[in-house]
Design a protein around this motif. Sequence first.
Motif, PDB file in Angstrom:
ATOM      1  N   SER A 190      13.961  23.078  41.779  1.00 27.71           N
ATOM      2  CA  SER A 190      14.985  23.839  40.729  1.00 27.71           C
ATOM      3  C   SER A 190      15.226  25.274  41.086  1.00 27.71           C
ATOM      4  CB  SER A 190      14.375  23.886  39.184  1.00 27.71           C
ATOM      5  OG  SER A 190      12.850  24.109  39.443  1.00 27.71           O
ATOM      6  N   GLU A 243      17.591  20.772  38.857  1.00 24.39           N
ATOM      7  CA  GLU A 243      18.538  21.687  37.663  1.00 24.39           C
ATOM      8  C   GLU A 243      18.274  22.983  38.116  1.00 24.39           C
ATOM      9  OE1 GLU A 243      16.576  20.848  33.967  1.00 24.39           O
ATOM     10  OE2 GLU A 243      14.669  22.241  34.539  1.00 24.39           O
ATOM     11  N   THR A 299      24.196  21.357  40.716  1.00 28.12           N
ATOM     12  CA  THR A 299      24.328  20.370  39.618  1.00 28.12           C
ATOM     13  C   THR A 299      25.251  20.808  38.466  1.00 28.12           C
ATOM     14  OG1 THR A 299      22.721  21.921  38.844  1.00 28.12           O
ATOM     15  CG2 THR A 299      21.744  20.436  40.018  1.00 28.12           C
ATOM     16  N   ASP A 335      14.966  15.691  36.882  1.00 27.46           N
ATOM     17  CA  ASP A 335      14.985  16.738  36.146  1.00 27.46           C
ATOM     18  C   ASP A 335      14.315  16.340  34.813  1.00 27.46           C
ATOM     19  OD1 ASP A 335      16.426  18.104  37.844  1.00 27.46           O
ATOM     20  OD2 ASP A 335      18.344  17.518  37.126  1.00 27.46           O
ATOM     21  N   LYS A 384      20.832  25.364  33.258  1.00 31.18           N
ATOM     22  CA  LYS A 384      19.684  24.574  33.008  1.00 31.18           C
ATOM     23  C   LYS A 384      19.818  23.433  32.300  1.00 31.18           C
ATOM     24  CE  LYS A 384      15.960  25.807  33.896  1.00 31.18           C
ATOM     25  NZ  LYS A 384      14.960  25.943  35.006  1.00 31.18           N
ATOM     26  N   ARG A 385      20.449  22.363  32.821  1.00 32.05           N
ATOM     27  CA  ARG A 385      20.274  21.009  31.915  1.00 32.05           C
ATOM     28  C   ARG A 385      21.388  20.750  31.025  1.00 32.05           C
ATOM     29  NH1 ARG A 385      14.594  18.754  30.182  1.00 32.05           N
ATOM     30  NH2 ARG A 385      14.162  20.048  31.821  1.00 32.05           N
TER      31      ARG A 385
END
Length: 588
Positions: free
Chosen positions: A193, A219, A224, A244, A476-477
């Motif tokens: 990540s 992530e 991504t 993730d 981040k996601r």
Amino acid sequence: MSSNTLSAVLEKQIHRLCLNDFPCGYGSWRKTKENAKGAEREETDALLDLLSCPHSPWWHDESWSPQAPALRQLAVLTPEPLHTDFIHNYFTTLCIVDKGVSVIDAGLLKFSKLEELVLSANKISEIPPENLPSTLKILELRANWLSSLSNLTSHGLPHLHYLGLGSNILGSHEDVSHLTGRHWPQLVCLDLSDCEFQDQRALLNALSTLPCLRTLVLEGNPFTLASCYPGFTVDSLPQLSCLDASWISPEERHCFRDLTKMNGLIVHHASATVSVGRMRGIPDPLMSLDNAPDFPVVTYSYFITYDFLNHQTLVNMEFNSESKVVAAAMAHVTADDSFNAKLQASKNVDDTAHVSRHTTPKLTWSECMDFTDSQSHVVRDLGGLKRFLNRGLYLRIEEEKVLSWPAASEDVSVAKPTRTVKEKKGGKGKESPIKSASTKDKSKDKKKKSVAELVQDAPIRRVLGSAHVPLQSLVKRGQKVDVLCDFGVLYTESEVEATQTLEKDLRKKIKEDKKKENKESQQRGGSGTQKKNTAASKGKEKGRKDCEMDDHRYNSVSVQLEPVTVELSVELEKWQSVSEAHQLPFPH
């Protein structure tokens, strides 16, 4: 320097355990059968309480290893002193976090039974595998200065189950070649990540050779942000169970089945949709122009502007001053500049990307202006998009003012421009330009009949305010950011001019009152002290009342105190199934 080596830090931590000092160790304070008598002897339970009680002066933070408190207790219970080799072999877990370690030296090999080593948030740039115990099963190297994996794989770690490489400057094709099953035959969990991997196909092709891989964290990498993530990864790694920090369900795997077999699939593009909604709180710009002459006709319109990346790459990015401030603020949280330069050189990618300015439609003033503007931005430079999102987006409110004059005509006499409040006050003996409602209506009818068209001056634009919108969560996601941007209280141009005029009038009035007071005091001359005090108090009281009246006039200018707000959303497009992937909106 030796102080930055891992073994030196470990020896310092072991020394702080005080294994040979009170209450540990074998000393005169220990109560035994031979010396049971004596007031200075301590029971074993009392000595153990001194180690575990948080308020005890002999209590120490032992979070760096779960074996540390057990070792201290053993030093109390055993009658013989603990040898150095025994102490080193006793540790199976070491967590040295943020201790400034820069070198992993051969001293680590003394811990021959070490299974877990956590070295997060240090300054390690190279991992010599010959200095790592072969018994290691967990290796955490998050947030260090790693820029290459070549040294780490030169000597294999055959028993390693977990490898954490997050938040390092990794992402080159050479790094990808070192993440294969040949180097990590028993690796179950891999954390990559917040690195700089951009080639999704190449990375997944390498990871697919890891026979035991079940948990993967990706992530925070540029790829991504692409629309095909996480679907492409799920379909590429059928043995994967967790991606993730989320379990992969059978339904999700079925939705992305055969996605990797699609012809012409574009995996290196991202699409972001920026939507501007309603704006509230702009004060009415014509509120203070009720008594203005017929000409010029003043019209106001409002619009929103922002900068965003487009699909072109490797072109210099033009940031405004606000973006430069944010970029400078972000620089200190990234890794060392030399390593960043090394990574970018290895990728042969420029650190900047081209941005374009988007402008919403212009709307005339209303209490609630609904722009309902959505714009999709397709980006190829995923690394540039990640940096852009980390810096954030600047939203600006702009005002456009247009003055319109009647065209030259013999029948129409053009009125003079609108005068300021001060000019209107000073125009004694002159005909007032303020007209009654009926007179205005007549003049408007006359204007309609005699004026064929209006000639517009060049528009006058000004930025009313700007707001910074953080977008780090998209890296981040996160998939969507909804925010109500607060610009604070804004003032119209006429309010600003009226405020400035009142301030000048107030300063002038204070000077005149002061001169008048000095003149009166000079005329009274030799009056008594009591008269002077009485006159001074009267003058102060009069000045206070005048200031209160002026403050009331000053405050009455700011009629609108509602903060200006703008609705904004930024959403990354993510395919939810293979059928959505067939609808390829991206330019080739």
